[in-house]
Design a protein around this motif. Structure first.
Motif, PDB file in Angstrom:
ATOM      1  N   GLU A  90       0.834  -1.215   0.000  1.00  0.00           N
ATOM      2  CA  GLU A  90       0.000   0.000   0.000  1.00  0.00           C
ATOM      3  C   GLU A  90       0.861   1.254   0.000  1.00  0.00           C
ATOM      4  O   GLU A  90       0.527   2.257  -0.649  1.00  0.00           O
ATOM      5  N   GLU A  91       1.966   1.213   0.746  1.00  0.00           N
ATOM      6  CA  GLU A  91       2.828   2.392   0.796  1.00  0.00           C
ATOM      7  C   GLU A  91       3.503   2.640  -0.556  1.00  0.00           C
ATOM      8  O   GLU A  91       3.618   3.781  -0.997  1.00  0.00           O
ATOM      9  N   LEU A 148       9.048   2.507 -11.212  1.00  0.00           N
ATOM     10  CA  LEU A 148      10.351   1.861 -11.022  1.00  0.00           C
ATOM     11  C   LEU A 148      11.103   2.462  -9.823  1.00  0.00           C
ATOM     12  O   LEU A 148      11.757   1.741  -9.065  1.00  0.00           O
ATOM     13  N   ASP A 149      10.990   3.771  -9.646  1.00  0.00           N
ATOM     14  CA  ASP A 149      11.649   4.408  -8.504  1.00  0.00           C
ATOM     15  C   ASP A 149      10.925   4.095  -7.192  1.00  0.00           C
ATOM     16  O   ASP A 149      11.561   3.978  -6.135  1.00  0.00           O
ATOM     17  N   ALA A 150       9.603   3.972  -7.264  1.00  0.00           N
ATOM     18  CA  ALA A 150       8.853   3.582  -6.059  1.00  0.00           C
ATOM     19  C   ALA A 150       9.225   2.155  -5.654  1.00  0.00           C
ATOM     20  O   ALA A 150       9.364   1.855  -4.463  1.00  0.00           O
ATOM     21  N   LEU A 151       9.432   1.286  -6.638  1.00  0.00           N
ATOM     22  CA  LEU A 151       9.893  -0.079  -6.344  1.00  0.00           C
ATOM     23  C   LEU A 151      11.292  -0.056  -5.743  1.00  0.00           C
ATOM     24  O   LEU A 151      11.581  -0.766  -4.778  1.00  0.00           O
ATOM     25  N   VAL A 203       2.521  -1.728  -9.615  1.00  0.00           N
ATOM     26  CA  VAL A 203       3.095  -1.997  -8.286  1.00  0.00           C
ATOM     27  C   VAL A 203       2.080  -2.652  -7.346  1.00  0.00           C
ATOM     28  O   VAL A 203       2.464  -3.192  -6.303  1.00  0.00           O
ATOM     29  N   ARG A 204       0.800  -2.625  -7.719  1.00  0.00           N
ATOM     30  CA  ARG A 204      -0.191  -3.291  -6.861  1.00  0.00           C
ATOM     31  C   ARG A 204       0.028  -4.798  -6.798  1.00  0.00           C
ATOM     32  O   ARG A 204      -0.475  -5.484  -5.903  1.00  0.00           O
ATOM     33  N   MET A 205       0.821  -5.296  -7.763  1.00  0.00           N
ATOM     34  CA  MET A 205       1.217  -6.707  -7.773  1.00  0.00           C
ATOM     35  C   MET A 205       1.912  -7.089  -6.457  1.00  0.00           C
ATOM     36  O   MET A 205       1.856  -8.251  -6.029  1.00  0.00           O
TER      37      MET A 205
END
Ligand SMILES: [Zn+2]
Length: 361
Positions: free
Chosen positions: A293-294, A306-309, A344-346
């Motif tokens: 969630e974050e 990609l940067d959030a990952l 990214v919800r994956m």
């Protein structure tokens, strides 16, 4: 010989480093096919390094320290969500025993919170005055795993608003003491007024950082001071404000304004080059296991996926001095059905969690 794992599909070894397979031998990552693999178990999917929650509290709940059984449950919840490395941002409980358990996430501890007297949640912190700050920071730097956690601002009942907790001189001496002992320092800061002093005093990171403005963002960027926004926690500000409205209306209004501009604040910091990392603030009033969630919240704020990952994988691990999926690294990884870079919800649905080379569950 332990079981050999063969992870095949796509291995996201780095943001620009995608491989077809990796092997796990003796609990460690290798890209060389083992010569004498006995029993081989195959895991297919999209592999990422074990996720990092850089602001999490194990051994803590809304009322203070919890027992070992509860701490274990918290750590298992994080693990099953794919969080395999935690920076514990302050806990009054002794969770050292977790280090002997290779079925629980790795923890990098910041010792116990250090707060100003009656300026934090009850039962959490050492509550002290500025004259004692250097001594307490030294003590927690020795107790922790390379981090110390200050409460940098909190409700000041005198003004009825958020206010800075530490004078600049004492903060500077305390941060220097932590650095001398090889520890980095971070601080909880909601408001604007503590940020410049703490950064100029040499702090390494700010938690929440909702009070960043166009005045302080360039300073953070220039000094490389990281932020851990904990947006899933900031989401609770309106509820907190409603609860405190009658007694502290100024504080409540301030909290609402910080909440309203939270995404703009994070996006502006990111755009300026401030390092941003994923942290959930689990363990106080928030549930464990919210790492996906974050990450999604950071994307909502405008950080590219990609940067959030990276803020929960490669980048976060480098920042904390831990390996990702390099040759020889401990085999802590998470495997998904589809490409988490595409959505990214994956992250919310790991297919397999592999910790210390073993498939969990
Ligand atoms: Zn926290």
């Amino acid at each position: 010989m332990s079981v050999v794992l063969h992870v095949t599909g796509r291995v996201l070894a780095g943001p620009q480093d995608v491989r077809d397979e990796l092997w796990v031998v003796g609990g460690r990552v290798t890209y060389d096919r083992p010569a004498h693999a006995g029993d081989v178990r195959t895991v297919r999917g999209w592999a990422l390094p074990g996720l990092v929650d850089a602001h999490c509290h194990v051994g803590l709940d809304a009322h203070g320290a919890v027992d070992a059984a509860t701490s274990e449950k918290q750590a298992v919840t994080d693990r099953d969500a794919g969080t395999l490395l935690i920076r514990d941002a302050g806990s009054p409980a002794d969770t050292r025993w977790i280090d002997d358990r290779d079925d629980l996430p790795r923890i990098i501890r910041a010792g116990r919170h250090i707060a100003r007297t009656r300026r934090y949640i009850r039962n959490y912190a050492h509550e002290i005055e500025p004259a004692d700050l250097v001594a307490y920071v030294g003590r927690e730097a020795r107790r922790g795993d390379g981090w110390v956690k200050l409460v940098g601002d909190w409700l000041d009942r005198g003004t009825g608003d958020l206010g800075a907790c530490w004078p600049r001189a004492e903060a500077e001496a305390a941060i220097a003491e932590a650095h001398r002992l090889g520890a980095r320092v971070t601080a909880h800061c909601f408001a604007e007024d503590s940020l410049r002093d703490l950064v100029e005093a040499g702090i390494d990171c700010i938690e929440h950082a909702t009070g960043l403005t166009e005045d302080t963002i360039p300073l953070f960027a220039e000094r490389g001071v990281a932020i851990v926004p904990t947006l899933v926690n900031i989401a609770t500000f309106p509820r907190l404000a409603d609860g405190g409205e009658a007694k502290f209306p100024r504080w409540a209004g301030h909290m609402r304004r910080l909440h309203e501009r939270r995404y703009d604040t994070v996006r502006a910091a990111y755009d300026a080059g401030v390092p941003v990392f994923v942290g959930t603030d689990a363990g106080g009033s928030l549930a464990h296991g919210l790492v996906a969630e974050e990450v999604a919240e950071l994307v909502t704020a405008g950080i590219p996926p990609l940067d959030a990952l990276s803020a929960t994988t490669w980048g976060a691990r480098a920042w904390l001095g831990r390996p990702a999926l390099e040759e020889g690294a401990p085999a802590d990884l998470v495997v998904y059905d589809e490409d988490p870079r595409a959505d990214v919800r994956m992250l919310a649905a790991p297919r397999r969690v592999i910790l210390a080379g073993r498939v969990i569950g």
